[in-house]
Scaffold this motif. Structure first.
Motif, PDB file in Angstrom:
ATOM      1  N   LEU A 164       1.602   2.397  -3.648  1.00 21.99           N
ATOM      2  CA  LEU A 164       0.561   2.446  -4.677  1.00 21.99           C
ATOM      3  C   LEU A 164       0.362   3.848  -5.212  1.00 21.99           C
ATOM      4  O   LEU A 164      -0.060   4.025  -6.331  1.00 21.99           O
ATOM      5  N   GLN A 194      -7.525  -8.162  -3.794  1.00 21.72           N
ATOM      6  CA  GLN A 194      -6.594  -7.758  -2.736  1.00 21.72           C
ATOM      7  C   GLN A 194      -5.465  -8.779  -2.585  1.00 21.72           C
ATOM      8  O   GLN A 194      -4.308  -8.422  -2.365  1.00 21.72           O
ATOM      9  N   SER A 227      -4.727   6.806   6.074  1.00 24.62           N
ATOM     10  CA  SER A 227      -4.573   6.345   4.695  1.00 24.62           C
ATOM     11  C   SER A 227      -5.847   5.635   4.259  1.00 24.62           C
ATOM     12  O   SER A 227      -6.497   4.962   5.057  1.00 24.62           O
ATOM     13  N   TYR A 228      -6.176   5.777   2.975  1.00 24.34           N
ATOM     14  CA  TYR A 228      -7.374   5.158   2.426  1.00 24.34           C
ATOM     15  C   TYR A 228      -7.021   4.493   1.097  1.00 24.34           C
ATOM     16  O   TYR A 228      -6.286   5.063   0.277  1.00 24.34           O
ATOM     17  N   GLN A 229      -7.596   3.320   0.881  1.00 21.24           N
ATOM     18  CA  GLN A 229      -7.450   2.619  -0.396  1.00 21.24           C
ATOM     19  C   GLN A 229      -8.736   2.789  -1.196  1.00 21.24           C
ATOM     20  O   GLN A 229      -9.828   2.655  -0.656  1.00 21.24           O
ATOM     21  N   TYR A 230      -8.596   3.069  -2.461  1.00 20.07           N
ATOM     22  CA  TYR A 230      -9.754   3.178  -3.349  1.00 20.07           C
ATOM     23  C   TYR A 230      -9.623   2.112  -4.435  1.00 20.07           C
ATOM     24  O   TYR A 230      -8.688   2.140  -5.239  1.00 20.07           O
ATOM     25  N   TRP A 231     -10.550   1.166  -4.414  1.00 25.50           N
ATOM     26  CA  TRP A 231     -10.576   0.076  -5.386  1.00 25.50           C
ATOM     27  C   TRP A 231     -11.717   0.330  -6.357  1.00 25.50           C
ATOM     28  O   TRP A 231     -12.851   0.601  -5.951  1.00 25.50           O
ATOM     29  N   ILE A 246       0.816  -1.205   0.000  1.00 25.13           N
ATOM     30  CA  ILE A 246       0.000   0.000   0.000  1.00 25.13           C
ATOM     31  C   ILE A 246       0.848   1.253   0.000  1.00 25.13           C
ATOM     32  O   ILE A 246       0.499   2.254  -0.595  1.00 25.13           O
ATOM     33  N   VAL A 288      -4.039   4.859  -3.542  1.00 32.24           N
ATOM     34  CA  VAL A 288      -4.094   5.166  -2.105  1.00 32.24           C
ATOM     35  C   VAL A 288      -3.961   6.668  -1.909  1.00 32.24           C
ATOM     36  O   VAL A 288      -3.239   7.343  -2.648  1.00 32.24           O
ATOM     37  N   SER A 295      -6.937   1.674   5.979  1.00 37.52           N
ATOM     38  CA  SER A 295      -5.590   1.108   5.859  1.00 37.52           C
ATOM     39  C   SER A 295      -5.517  -0.328   6.367  1.00 37.52           C
ATOM     40  O   SER A 295      -4.628  -1.087   5.987  1.00 37.52           O
ATOM     41  N   ASP A 307      -7.740  -2.572   5.635  1.00 39.39           N
ATOM     42  CA  ASP A 307      -8.562  -3.310   4.670  1.00 39.39           C
ATOM     43  C   ASP A 307     -10.025  -3.393   5.073  1.00 39.39           C
ATOM     44  O   ASP A 307     -10.793  -4.169   4.484  1.00 39.39           O
ATOM     45  N   VAL A 365      -6.555   0.277  -8.353  1.00 39.53           N
ATOM     46  CA  VAL A 365      -6.413   0.669  -6.961  1.00 39.53           C
ATOM     47  C   VAL A 365      -5.396   1.792  -6.854  1.00 39.53           C
ATOM     48  O   VAL A 365      -4.412   1.841  -7.586  1.00 39.53           O
TER      49      VAL A 365
END
Length: 805
Positions: free
Chosen positions: A26, A60, A160-164, A23, A89, A123, A125, A87
């Motif tokens: 990314l 993932q 932190s943020y994940q964008y899928w 992550i 971040v 962060s 998941d 994806v």
């Protein structure tokens, strides 16, 4: 460390780095400052899913296994028989201890994706948000009303943020993601819509213009051109998602047919226009047959589109348009070689169109990189093409109607001469403040005259109607008309301030009566909004005060109206206190207006008194107003040598404070009017040229028990004064034949019974100095339109009592 050891470590790192891509790698680091500077284009990691079945959990795991690949945000994979997982971040650090949250918008700048699954993960998941959108779903299901895909979101600083994003589409696979600060995004979207509105507006105007010329000249070329522009507008609206947004938002199934069909429709109409414009049947029969065959092929393809896949429809439409434009270009070259001058412009026009369409088509097929230029190539080419074809049509008209050239040249020269004269006149107008003042005076008179008729008639009717429902509507109309008059006052006040001719009109007045009058006028508006209006007065004055009561009343109106406008619930409070100074001949007046409204941000308090400043100046502004009220208030208070201050907290309310020191005048006396000394039926002469205002004044006077005569201008009034005797005259100022000023001088100069009776100016002249001009002409008093019945009654009793005494 020896070199072989270094090489071994580097080699091991290169082997494990793809597997270790987690992550943290990314996306580039995004800070709040980055968003303040403009949109961020994040680095994207992607994975192709040929099975169309991969879940988020599987994706993932693939990321952890190093199966994802890195790509810049402008990628274009073309048409693919596969789904894709993307994806990136966002890391937003905290810049200060106050900053806890940012409002952002994630935009996908490609409107033709069939299905988009959006997932926001923390962060650790944990799935925080999920939504589905795309042009295969109804448009109202989108989180934002936007032609592109835009997702508003809130992120906490320091996390932190994940964008899928999963994309499954039959169109070209493009994403073009960008991350915006929400306020900047809304402002940018407003500008973009303005540009596209201007673009489509120009095309629509040109289409209607050519349709009009077609009806006038009976030339089929213009009708074909009209149809082509109209169809091309639909094509552009489809390309950028505006057609889905505004034309068929609830029928997403139309999206797969609208784009290719509008492309083919535009091509067929363009070919029909070319055959007529170039007259290929005469100049090049071979090309004429080929063009006709292309029209038939396009018609057949429109039917085939209903039974083939969307990808095949788009591919066939793109290649057909490319070859069709090449054919049009070749036909233009062939006709131009025969000496047809307009064909040269036609050739250049379709060259630009060919280049724009080819670039856009190759971009959609994935053969060219996707960037701002390639994605807008069709708009650029179409704009140049429309301009050049317009020149070609103009050239054709000139050559067909050669006998009118001389007239057109003379007309053009005359127009240029008039333009030069107009520029000179405008220059002189700009330099001359006297012309501006005269214009403002005229505007003041012309606006006040009809408003006087409206307000006066409503005053008469509201006293006659007994039905509560009708009376409520009449009261609402009267208060609206009064509000309109106040807005006109604001515009004229601001104009006078800018011209530098603004002056105070000081008179003696009773402060307590002025406060009551001001609050009565606006109280109805507060009641209509279910707001509580509180009035607290502590006026300890035994004297009248000297000052500009009209502008003080206007000052109260502006501040109370502002409080009403920006308060949705709660209350507005007016606190007035006044006391006399024992040492000086002055009265100290303190006025506070407090509300529980939306408040004002600290950053805006510094500029709140500037002209045309408003709390919400963006495209989504909810509050009305001219934006000049507070600047006028500040100018009035400054001219009165007072102070105007403001205190405010967002969502808590606002408080304006006015501090004034006015001159103390004579003692307040309230004698009752001696009705016995008045004539039983006062004889009144109304001098007014406007029929509506004349009718209104006569009706008001008769309601007060007066016997009324009328004169349509000053000359008639002078003649009547020689024949009859009156107790009082209501005199308009601006009239034909003889105005009110000359008429007053003539009446005063005459040796008859009317030479010394009271003459009251009732006029729409409301600029600085108009009152003094009326008094200088021999009038006794000045009443500004629109008039109030109570004001007329008070002035009549006052002057009739003086005359009787």
């Amino acid at each position: 460390m020896h070199s072989p050891c270094r090489l071994f470590i580097v080699f091991c790192w290169l082997l494990v780095s793809p597997l270790a891509a987690g992550i943290d790698h990314l996306s580039p680091f995004l800070s709040a400052g980055d968003l303040d500077e403009g949109p961020i284009r994040p680095t994207v990691w992607y994975l192709k899913d040929p099975t169309h079945t991969m879940t988020l959990e599987e994706a993932q795991q693939k990321l952890k296994d190093g199966a994802f690949r890195k790509e810049n945000p402008n990628f274009n994979f073309g048409y693919q028989d596969a789904a894709y997982w993307f994806v990136f971040v966002i890391n937003v650090p905290r810049q200060s201890w106050r900053e806890r949250q940012r409002d952002i918008v994630i935009e996908l700048d490609y409107p033709h994706l069939d299905r988009i699954e959006f997932h926001k993960l923390a962060s650790d998941d944990t799935v925080m948000r999920e939504l589905v959108m795309g042009d295969s779903l109804p448009f109202p299901e989108r989180p934002l009303d936007n032609n592109l895909y835009a997702v508003p979101d809130k992120v906490l600083t320091g996390l932190s943020y994940q964008y899928w994003i999963r994309v499954d589409t039959s169109s070209s696979v493009q994403l073009h993601p960008s991350i915006w600060d929400k306020n900047q995004y809304l402002e940018s979207r407003d500008h973009t819509q303005l540009v596209y509105g201007f673009y489509f507006g120009i095309l629509a105007i040109m289409a209607l213009y050519n349709l009009f010329i077609g009806f006038k000249t009976r030339d089929r070329s213009y009708f074909y051109y009209f149809g082509y522009i109209l169809c091309f507008c639909v094509l552009q609206a489809c390309l950028w998602g505006y057609a889905f947004q505004y034309l068929w938002p609830h029928w997403p199934s139309l999206n797969s047919f609208a784009l290719p069909n509008s492309m083919l429709g535009s091509l067929m109409l363009a070919i029909a226009f070319a055959r007529s414009f170039l007259q290929t049947r005469i100049h090049s029969p071979t090309h004429d047959r080929l063009l006709l065959l292309a029209i038939l092929a396009g018609s057949g393809m429109l039917l085939i589109n209903f039974v083939i896949s969307n990808e095949l429809r788009i591919r066939l439409a793109i290649w057909t348009c490319v070859f069709g434009i090449i054919l049009l270009l070749h036909a233009g070259v062939a006709v131009a070689r025969q000496g047809v001058h307009s064909a040269k412009l036609f050739m250049w026009a379709w060259t630009t169109m060919l280049l724009g369409a080819a670039v856009y088509g190759l971009t959609a097929l994935g053969l060219l990189p996707s960037n701002f230029f390639t994605r807008h190539a069709s708009q650029i080419g179409s704009a140049l093409e429309v301009i050049l074809l317009s020149f070609a049509l103009a050239d054709r008209i000139n050559r067909i109607k050669a006998e009118k050239r001389a007239v057109e040249v003379r007309a053009k020269q005359a127009l240029e001469s008039k333009n030069r004269e107009l520029k000179e006149a405008l220059l002189q107008l700009t330099k001359s403040n006297s012309l501006k003042d005269e214009f403002l005076a005229t505007i003041s008179h012309e606006l006040r005259t009809p408003m006087n008729g409206i307000e006066g008639s409503l005053q008469i009717v509201r006293h006659s109607v007994q039905d509560d429902t009708s009376k409520a509507h009449i009261d609402a109309a009267f208060h609206s008309a009064h509000h309109m008059t106040q807005l006109v006052e604001s515009l004229l006040e601001y104009s006078e301030l800018q011209s530098g001719n603004w002056q105070l009109n000081e008179q003696l007045f009773n402060l307590e009566e002025l406060i009551k009058k001001s609050t009565n006028n606006i109280r109805q508006e507060y009641v209509s909004r279910n707001l509580t209006f509180n009035l607290h007065t502590d006026i300890q004055l035994s004297h009248l005060v000297k000052g500009d009561q009209e502008r003080l009343q206007h000052l109260l109106f502006q501040l109370l109206d502002n409080a009403f406008k920006f308060t949705y619930e709660g209350s507005v409070t007016l606190d007035v206190s006044a006391s006399e100074s024992p040492e000086q001949d002055t009265c100290h007046i303190s006025i506070q207006i407090s509300d529980t409204g939306i408040g004002i941000a600290p950053s805006q308090l510094k500029t709140i008194f500037e002209g045309f400043r408003q709390i919400d100046g963006s495209f989504s502004r909810q509050y009305g107003g001219l934006g000049i009220g507070l600047s006028i208030c500040k100018a009035i208070v400054d001219r009165m040598n007072g102070q105007l201050s403001v205190e405010s907290l967002p969502d808590r309310g606002t408080r304006f404070t006015i501090e004034l020191n006015l001159e103390k005048a004579e003692k307040i006396e309230k004698p009752e009017p001696d009705q016995k000394q008045l004539p039983d039926t006062p004889r009144l002469l109304v001098v007014e040229d406007n029929p509506v205002n004349q009718m209104t004044l006569i009706a008001m006077a008769k309601k007060m028990g007066c016997e009324v005569s009328k004169a349509n201008n000053g000359e008639e009034a002078v003649r009547l004064c020689y024949k009859e005797s009156f107790d009082i005259i209501l005199m308009d100022c601006q009239m034909p034949i003889m105005d009110g000023f000359d008429a007053t001088r003539a009446i005063r100069a005459a040796n008859n019974a009317n030479s010394h009776i009271p003459i009251l100016a009732v006029t729409a002249n409301a600029m600085s100095g108009d009152r003094e001009r009326c008094l200088a002409a021999g009038m006794n008093d000045y009443i500004k339109k629109p008039i109030k019945m109570e004001e007329i009654r008070s002035r009549l009793y006052h002057w009739l009592a003086n005359k009787a005494a």
